[in-house]
Design a protein around this motif. Structure first.
Motif, short mmCIF file in Angstrom:
data_model
loop_
_atom_site.label_atom_id
_atom_site.label_comp_id
_atom_site.label_asym_id
_atom_site.label_seq_id
_atom_site.Cartn_x
_atom_site.Cartn_y
_atom_site.Cartn_z
N SER A 129 0.82 -1.21 0.00
CA SER A 129 0.00 0.00 0.00
C SER A 129 0.86 1.27 0.00
O SER A 129 0.42 2.32 -0.47
CB SER A 129 -0.94 0.01 1.21
N THR A 132 1.24 2.66 -3.41
CA THR A 132 0.08 3.44 -3.82
C THR A 132 0.15 4.85 -3.26
O THR A 132 -0.05 5.84 -3.97
CB THR A 132 -1.22 2.76 -3.34
N PRO A 169 -10.19 1.83 -4.19
CA PRO A 169 -9.62 1.43 -2.91
C PRO A 169 -10.29 0.19 -2.33
O PRO A 169 -11.33 -0.27 -2.82
CB PRO A 169 -9.90 2.65 -2.01
N GLN A 170 -9.66 -0.34 -1.28
CA GLN A 170 -10.21 -1.52 -0.62
C GLN A 170 -11.53 -1.19 0.07
O GLN A 170 -12.49 -1.94 -0.02
CB GLN A 170 -9.20 -2.03 0.42
N ASP A 249 -6.22 -1.12 -5.15
CA ASP A 249 -5.64 -1.39 -3.83
C ASP A 249 -6.50 -2.42 -3.11
O ASP A 249 -7.38 -2.07 -2.33
CB ASP A 249 -5.52 -0.10 -3.02
#
Length: 327
Positions: A129, A132, A169-170, A249
């Motif tokens: 991460s 990112t 995103p997650q 992500d």
């Protein structure tokens, strides 16, 4: 307790003392009865002073906090068509979250060609991460640099950079407001384009079934939608932006396998000409990537195509696939 003690002694002395006049006794007892209220007021004022001092301390702390880079740098603004190819290059890149802490990425050096699909895997805490965050310059480089189409991103304004990148995103980010506002917050696309993005994200049927359609009210954080629907709305938003560089992500970590397959299918077809960096939660989602980056303790330990990595039974990627039952 203090007030009660003062009243007790005032009354006691008035009774014990023989020579006091009735007027003095009444005055002392009446004032003693008011002391409790005065002490309550004193405590309240002290509390208010302390609260106001904390507010000042917070403002002082925010004032001294280091700010982000400039939002716009007019003389460093890239062309509207940038990035044309979507080539991402890390050159001896290292980063830490703040001064005094250890480096979370160390001497990261790799190049992703334009339109290439690259998976990023690694154990927990390997620095996936952080890559990112580095691309969006949420954390700034300690050493080295990142180039997108041969332009050093550290020289660009944050808006110029972040507006040209897209992330799913997650944890899906939705705001309270209409569904259309969440899909197109700056109102730069027409309804036809919005409906087309919903269709590609497999949400068109769901939105058509809503009484208000695109004007359906989304509650704070999207609580009136399921987790899968929130993730598909984020995918639809990414389809509308359609930038040359897409970052996933762990975008499918919180959804079921069926929704995962839908998202992956859409990404493969709609972003086939884009550079896609996928931080993998489920290894099967990156098995068809062109190449895979394996991170360990902030360093790149393996970087090759999935078949080549799987042929090496001593590779970390092979051991991860074996744990997941894919090898």
């Amino acid at each position: 307790m203090v007030g009660n003690l003062i009243i007790l002694f005032s009354a006691l002395f008035a009774v014990l003392s023989k020579d006091q006049s009735a007027g003095n006794v009444g005055l002392s007892v009446s004032y003693a009865l008011q002391i409790t209220q005065t002490l309550n007021w004193l405590v309240r004022m002290t509390s208010d002073v302390e609260t106001n001092i904390v507010a000042v301390e917070r403002i002082k702390e925010y004032g001294e906090t280091e700010q982000e880079a400039p939002w716009e740098i007019p003389n460093k603004k890239p062309n509207d068509s940038w990035p044309d190819n979507g080539m991402v290059e890390f050159r001896n890149y290292a980063v830490r979250y703040r001064k005094g802490l250890d480096l979370v990425l160390k001497n990261v050096d790799f190049t992703v060609k334009g339109g290439e699909k690259v998976g990023i895997v690694g154990r927990t805490g390997a620095g996936k991460s952080s890559l990112t965050l580095a691309l969006f310059r949420i954390i700034e480089a300690s050493e080295g640099k990142i180039l997108i189409d041969d332009i050093d991103i550290s020289e660009l304004g944050l808006h110029a950079l972040r507006s040209k990148l897209t992330i799913i995103p997650q944890d899906a980010v939705l705001f309270s407001g209409t569904l259309r506002m969440n899909l197109d917050p700056f109102n730069t696309h027409n309804d036809t384009e919005v409906w087309a993005s919903l269709d590609h994200a497999h949400l068109k049927t769901f939105v058509e079934g809503l009484p208000a359609g695109l004007n359906h009210e989304v509650s704070e954080g999207g609580e009136n939608l399921s987790v899968g629907q929130r993730q598909l709305i984020c995918l639809s938003r990414a389809l509308l932006r359609k930038t040359k560089v897409l970052i996933l992500d762990e975008a499918t970590a919180a959804v079921d396998l069926e929704t995962d397959d839908l998202i992956q299918k859409t990404i493969r077809t709609e972003f086939k000409d884009c550079t896609v960096l996928t931080i993998a939660h489920r290894l099967n989602t990156i098995m068809d990537s062109d190449r895979v980056i394996v991170l360990d303790k902030g360093k790149i330990v393996e970087f090759d195509s999935p078949p080549n990595l799987l042929q090496n039974r001593n590779s970390i990627f092979y051991s991860m696939c074996k744990d997941a039952g894919l090898a």
